[in-house]
Scaffold this motif. Structure first.
Motif, PDB file in Angstrom:
ATOM      1  N   ILE A 278       0.963  -1.198   0.132  1.00  0.00           N
ATOM      2  CA  ILE A 278      -0.073  -0.128  -0.086  1.00  0.00           C
ATOM      3  C   ILE A 278       0.818   1.267  -0.024  1.00  0.00           C
ATOM      4  O   ILE A 278       1.969   1.385   0.366  1.00  0.00           O
ATOM      5  N   ALA A 279       0.282   2.389  -0.417  1.00  0.00           N
ATOM      6  CA  ALA A 279       1.048   3.688  -0.267  1.00  0.00           C
ATOM      7  C   ALA A 279       0.604   4.172   1.073  1.00  0.00           C
ATOM      8  O   ALA A 279      -0.548   4.128   1.615  1.00  0.00           O
ATOM      9  N   LEU A 280       1.645   4.813   1.612  1.00  0.00           N
ATOM     10  CA  LEU A 280       1.471   5.706   2.965  1.00  0.00           C
ATOM     11  C   LEU A 280       1.115   6.843   2.737  1.00  0.00           C
ATOM     12  O   LEU A 280       1.626   7.712   1.688  1.00  0.00           O
ATOM     13  N   PRO A 281       0.684   7.765   4.018  1.00  0.00           N
ATOM     14  CA  PRO A 281       0.568   8.922   3.723  1.00  0.00           C
ATOM     15  C   PRO A 281       1.631   9.870   3.462  1.00  0.00           C
ATOM     16  O   PRO A 281       1.444  10.997   2.711  1.00  0.00           O
ATOM     17  N   ASP A 282       2.683   9.594   3.975  1.00  0.00           N
ATOM     18  CA  ASP A 282       3.942  10.434   3.402  1.00  0.00           C
ATOM     19  C   ASP A 282       4.505  10.186   2.150  1.00  0.00           C
ATOM     20  O   ASP A 282       5.665  10.716   1.896  1.00  0.00           O
ATOM     21  N   GLY A 283       3.752   9.429   1.367  1.00  0.00           N
ATOM     22  CA  GLY A 283       4.232   9.161   0.012  1.00  0.00           C
ATOM     23  C   GLY A 283       5.352   7.970  -0.192  1.00  0.00           C
ATOM     24  O   GLY A 283       5.739   7.653  -1.363  1.00  0.00           O
ATOM     25  N   SER A 284       5.592   7.228   0.931  1.00  0.00           N
ATOM     26  CA  SER A 284       6.309   6.174   0.883  1.00  0.00           C
ATOM     27  C   SER A 284       5.428   4.846   0.526  1.00  0.00           C
ATOM     28  O   SER A 284       4.039   4.996   0.481  1.00  0.00           O
ATOM     29  N   ALA A 285       6.045   3.617   0.376  1.00  0.00           N
ATOM     30  CA  ALA A 285       5.302   2.648   0.215  1.00  0.00           C
ATOM     31  C   ALA A 285       5.607   1.526   1.194  1.00  0.00           C
ATOM     32  O   ALA A 285       6.677   1.282   1.693  1.00  0.00           O
ATOM     33  N   LEU A 286       4.534   0.678   1.568  1.00  0.00           N
ATOM     34  CA  LEU A 286       4.670  -0.390   2.625  1.00  0.00           C
ATOM     35  C   LEU A 286       4.451  -1.525   1.877  1.00  0.00           C
ATOM     36  O   LEU A 286       3.517  -1.898   1.040  1.00  0.00           O
ATOM     37  N   LEU A 287       5.811  -2.469   1.958  1.00  0.00           N
ATOM     38  CA  LEU A 287       5.597  -3.776   1.459  1.00  0.00           C
ATOM     39  C   LEU A 287       5.612  -4.772   2.578  1.00  0.00           C
ATOM     40  O   LEU A 287       6.642  -4.771   3.410  1.00  0.00           O
TER      41      LEU A 287
ATOM     42  N   GLY B  99      -0.002 -21.225  17.215  1.00  0.00           N
ATOM     43  CA  GLY B  99       1.338 -21.032  17.476  1.00  0.00           C
ATOM     44  C   GLY B  99       2.168 -19.849  17.047  1.00  0.00           C
ATOM     45  O   GLY B  99       2.132 -18.913  17.972  1.00  0.00           O
ATOM     46  N   THR B 100       3.204 -19.684  15.950  1.00  0.00           N
ATOM     47  CA  THR B 100       3.565 -18.543  15.815  1.00  0.00           C
ATOM     48  C   THR B 100       3.534 -17.891  14.311  1.00  0.00           C
ATOM     49  O   THR B 100       2.639 -18.563  13.455  1.00  0.00           O
ATOM     50  N   ALA B 101       4.226 -16.837  13.779  1.00  0.00           N
ATOM     51  CA  ALA B 101       4.040 -16.494  12.501  1.00  0.00           C
ATOM     52  C   ALA B 101       5.387 -15.840  12.145  1.00  0.00           C
ATOM     53  O   ALA B 101       6.100 -15.272  13.076  1.00  0.00           O
ATOM     54  N   THR B 102       5.705 -15.793  10.725  1.00  0.00           N
ATOM     55  CA  THR B 102       7.136 -15.188  10.138  1.00  0.00           C
ATOM     56  C   THR B 102       6.478 -14.036   9.347  1.00  0.00           C
ATOM     57  O   THR B 102       5.432 -13.910   8.997  1.00  0.00           O
ATOM     58  N   MET B 103       7.382 -13.030   9.257  1.00  0.00           N
ATOM     59  CA  MET B 103       6.884 -11.658   8.529  1.00  0.00           C
ATOM     60  C   MET B 103       8.242 -11.085   8.256  1.00  0.00           C
ATOM     61  O   MET B 103       9.339 -10.887   8.967  1.00  0.00           O
ATOM     62  N   ILE B 104       8.201 -10.409   6.992  1.00  0.00           N
ATOM     63  CA  ILE B 104       9.186  -9.336   6.236  1.00  0.00           C
ATOM     64  C   ILE B 104       8.407  -8.118   6.038  1.00  0.00           C
ATOM     65  O   ILE B 104       7.217  -8.185   5.254  1.00  0.00           O
ATOM     66  N   MET B 105       8.946  -7.035   6.494  1.00  0.00           N
ATOM     67  CA  MET B 105       8.162  -5.840   6.212  1.00  0.00           C
ATOM     68  C   MET B 105       9.149  -4.526   5.828  1.00  0.00           C
ATOM     69  O   MET B 105      10.422  -4.721   6.159  1.00  0.00           O
ATOM     70  N   GLY B 106       8.934  -3.928   4.669  1.00  0.00           N
ATOM     71  CA  GLY B 106       9.886  -2.825   4.388  1.00  0.00           C
ATOM     72  C   GLY B 106       9.165  -1.811   3.930  1.00  0.00           C
ATOM     73  O   GLY B 106       8.079  -1.573   3.460  1.00  0.00           O
ATOM     74  N   ARG B 107       9.677  -0.514   4.079  1.00  0.00           N
ATOM     75  CA  ARG B 107       8.942   0.804   3.737  1.00  0.00           C
ATOM     76  C   ARG B 107       9.840   1.658   2.816  1.00  0.00           C
ATOM     77  O   ARG B 107      11.308   1.730   2.958  1.00  0.00           O
ATOM     78  N   TYR B 108       9.616   1.818   1.803  1.00  0.00           N
ATOM     79  CA  TYR B 108      10.429   2.405   0.510  1.00  0.00           C
ATOM     80  C   TYR B 108      10.249   3.860   0.490  1.00  0.00           C
ATOM     81  O   TYR B 108       9.025   4.268   0.547  1.00  0.00           O
ATOM     82  N   ASP B 109      11.249   4.692   0.405  1.00  0.00           N
ATOM     83  CA  ASP B 109      11.263   6.183   0.451  1.00  0.00           C
ATOM     84  C   ASP B 109      11.662   6.527  -0.914  1.00  0.00           C
ATOM     85  O   ASP B 109      12.882   6.407  -1.554  1.00  0.00           O
ATOM     86  N   PRO B 110      10.759   7.131  -1.874  1.00  0.00           N
ATOM     87  CA  PRO B 110      11.129   7.430  -3.312  1.00  0.00           C
ATOM     88  C   PRO B 110      12.209   8.425  -3.286  1.00  0.00           C
ATOM     89  O   PRO B 110      12.663   8.540  -4.206  1.00  0.00           O
ATOM     90  N   ALA B 111      11.959   9.281  -2.300  1.00  0.00           N
ATOM     91  CA  ALA B 111      12.934  10.525  -2.408  1.00  0.00           C
ATOM     92  C   ALA B 111      14.413  10.284  -2.368  1.00  0.00           C
ATOM     93  O   ALA B 111      15.418  10.772  -2.818  1.00  0.00           O
ATOM     94  N   THR B 112      14.697   8.927  -1.448  1.00  0.00           N
ATOM     95  CA  THR B 112      16.029   8.758  -1.449  1.00  0.00           C
ATOM     96  C   THR B 112      16.305   7.124  -2.051  1.00  0.00           C
ATOM     97  O   THR B 112      17.623   6.680  -2.094  1.00  0.00           O
TER      98      THR B 112
END
Length: 547
Positions: A363-372, A425-438
């Motif tokens: 999704i796109a975040l309010p500050d213009g970055s993207a959440l993956l 039980g448990t869960a695994t997860m990977i999460m990244g925030r991409y800043d288009p400015a940098t």
């Protein structure tokens, strides 16, 4: 000594028809065998065994010709089987020619010193014959003792003995076998003589009805008094068919034994008719089928329980699949987020009742970055899907409010640890925030497989920052890492279903994925090449981002 019942005609004693003085002959089993006088002993010992064998070949039943074996002092210490009738069978099951050459002492050691042994010696010495009381003999074969009773006859013949025997216990053994078979089958026979008013039951019928043997068998007319009330009409009709027309009946019903126990009993019977068509005798058997009925009832109950369980599981599967589809409706889509092209491939396996907990969010975040985000909840079914929904929406909500990524994972871990009644039980997860400015990607992981970066056609897995899977411990530590993306880079976030093969090391799967990505680096459909439906063994979720 035999396992068979064929009788032989015994030699006669005295001056009866079994002995003829003038010709020095001896009668055995209806055949005349020349008998030597004392003066002929030396010649008799040299009679060829094949001549005796020819004579025995014509004898029915069990008969052998024995020659004495003298010891050092000249006394007889053993007998040797020189010939045997073709039908001869001893207690050990040896037949005819198999007995020729055997030593009596070695083969039948318990005979030595018995009345039978003394009878042999007396007949040999006197030139007469021996017929004693029934002789019991036991032989152990393959560790199993066999005891039998025999009527044995021996007569002197040319320096040896003609020995014949008849087994007396065959009928007794058959009766024992029949009794054992009836007991094991819960079955007993019954006869009713309707003319003489005589009834005969085997022991097992008394056991089936729980009836005291002192009371004797019951008549067919008495039978309904022992029948369960609900089964009386059927039993009455069965007896009427049997006694009215003599037709064969086969009917199962319940009886109430004297102790109050209800048993399921089968009767199979037929009647013998006189010339006027009136039944005079009834023959049949009763069988206790209570065990079989209980087993059938248990099978039916298990089938009903299994059917109900299958229905519940099917309903759960359908609900989980609908919930999963509502959360992740598109199996494959392409998005444009913050200057990135994001392609998603999501393929739940959904075999049988297994609905998995793989998920993603882009999704796109309010500050213009993207959440993956890509995640995987342990287990399958409704609980896994519900947990997946919980993690997905909480992670998105916290990311939208600007919460740092490590803190998001920490709070998600706390959520899993303190959810009441959790059994997923448990869960695994990977999460990244991409800043288009940098063009910088900041990412965290919780026990997840590392991202794959394909740069200039060369694949490599990114070093993973510190982070244990969610729900594993109360106070975990999560750290973040950064990646500077370059034009032309391909970044893959994926769940373990893409690389796992049952029975194989997961590192083999990771290497295979890296080689496949390198081979298809220039392809516009690289995601399709990496996610092949025919090679999947679990849910698969892949997020492919390019700059």
């Amino acid at each position: 000594m035999t396992d068979r019942d064929e009788p032989t005609t015994a030699p006669s004693s005295g001056d009866g028809p079994g002995a003829v003085d003038g010709d020095h002959v001896f009668a055995t089993s209806r055949y005349l065998v020349p008998r030597a006088s004392a003066a002929d002993d030396e010649q008799a010992l040299s009679v060829p065994s094949f001549a005796v064998q020819e004579i025995l070949n014509g004898l029915p039943g069990s008969a052998t010709y024995l020659t004495p074996v003298p010891g050092q002092d000249g006394t007889v210490v053993d007998f040797r089987v020189e010939a045997a009738s073709p039908d001869a069978v001893d207690i050990g099951g040896r037949r005819g020619k198999e007995m020729v050459g055997l030593s009596v002492v070695e083969t039948y050691p318990t005979v030595v010193g018995s009345d039978l042994w003394r009878g042999y010696l007396t007949a040999l010495e006197s030139g007469g014959r021996y017929e004693g009381e029934p002789f019991e003999y036991e032989e152990v074969l393959a560790g199993i003792p066999r005891r039998s009773r025999f009527a044995v006859r021996a007569a002197a013949c040319r320096g040896g003995l003609i020995v014949s025997w008849v087994r007396l216990d065959t009928g007794e053994r058959e009766q024992r076998r029949l009794a054992v078979m009836q007991r094991l089958a819960g079955m007993g026979w019954a006869d009713w003589n309707l003319v003489l008013d005589e009834i005969t039951w085997s022991d097992e019928v008394f056991a089936v009805f729980g009836r005291d043997r002192a009371l004797g068998p019951m008549t067919l007319e008495e039978l309904p008094a022992h029948v369960h009330p609900e089964d009386l009409p059927g039993v009455g009709e069965t007896v009427r068919h049997l006694l009215g027309g003599g037709s064969t009946v086969d009917h199962t019903f319940r009886i109430v034994r004297p102790d109050g126990e209800v048993r399921h009993v089968r009767i199979v019977a037929e009647a013998e008719l006189d010339v006027a068509g009136v039944p005079v005798e009834v023959h049949g058997f009763f069988q206790d089928r209570t065990g079989m009925h209980r087993a059938a009832q248990e099978v039916l109950e298990h089938q009903q329980a299994a059917s109900a369980q299958r229905g519940l599981l099917a309903a759960e599967k359908e609900l989980a699949a609908r919930l999963q589809h509502a959360l992740l409706p598109l199996p494959q889509q392409s998005l444009s987020l913050a200057g990135l092209t994001v392609d998603v491939a999501y393929h739940p396996l959904q075999e049988g009742l297994n609905v998995g907990g793989d998920w993603y969010s882009a999704i796109a975040l309010p500050d213009g970055s993207a959440l993956l985000v890509v995640g995987d909840v342990a287990g399958h079914g409704l609980d896994a899907v519900a947990t997946m929904a919980q993690l997905r929406f909480v992670a998105k909500g916290m990311a939208i409010t600007g919460t740092p990524l490590p803190e998001i994972l920490t709070r998600l871990n706390t959520l899993l640890m303190h959810t009441s009644g959790r059994n997923y039980g448990t869960a695994t997860m990977i999460m990244g925030r991409y800043d288009p400015a940098t063009a910088r990607l900041t990412w965290v992981q919780a026990g997840h497989l590392p991202p794959l970066l394909l740069r200039a056609g060369q694949p490599r897995y990114l070093p993973v920052p510190r982070g244990i899977l969610l729900g594993a411990m109360a106070v975990p530590v999560y750290e973040e890492a950064t990646l500077q993306l370059l034009p032309g880079d391909h970044l893959f976030l994926f769940t373990d279903g893409l690389v796992e093969v049952p029975g194989r090391d997961i590192y083999e799967g990771l290497e295979r994925l890296a080689r496949a990505a390198a081979r298809h680096a220039g392809s516009t459909r690289i995601l399709d090449a990496l996610v092949r439906p025919d090679s999947r063994h679990d849910d698969t979720c892949v997020l492919h981002a390019t700059l």
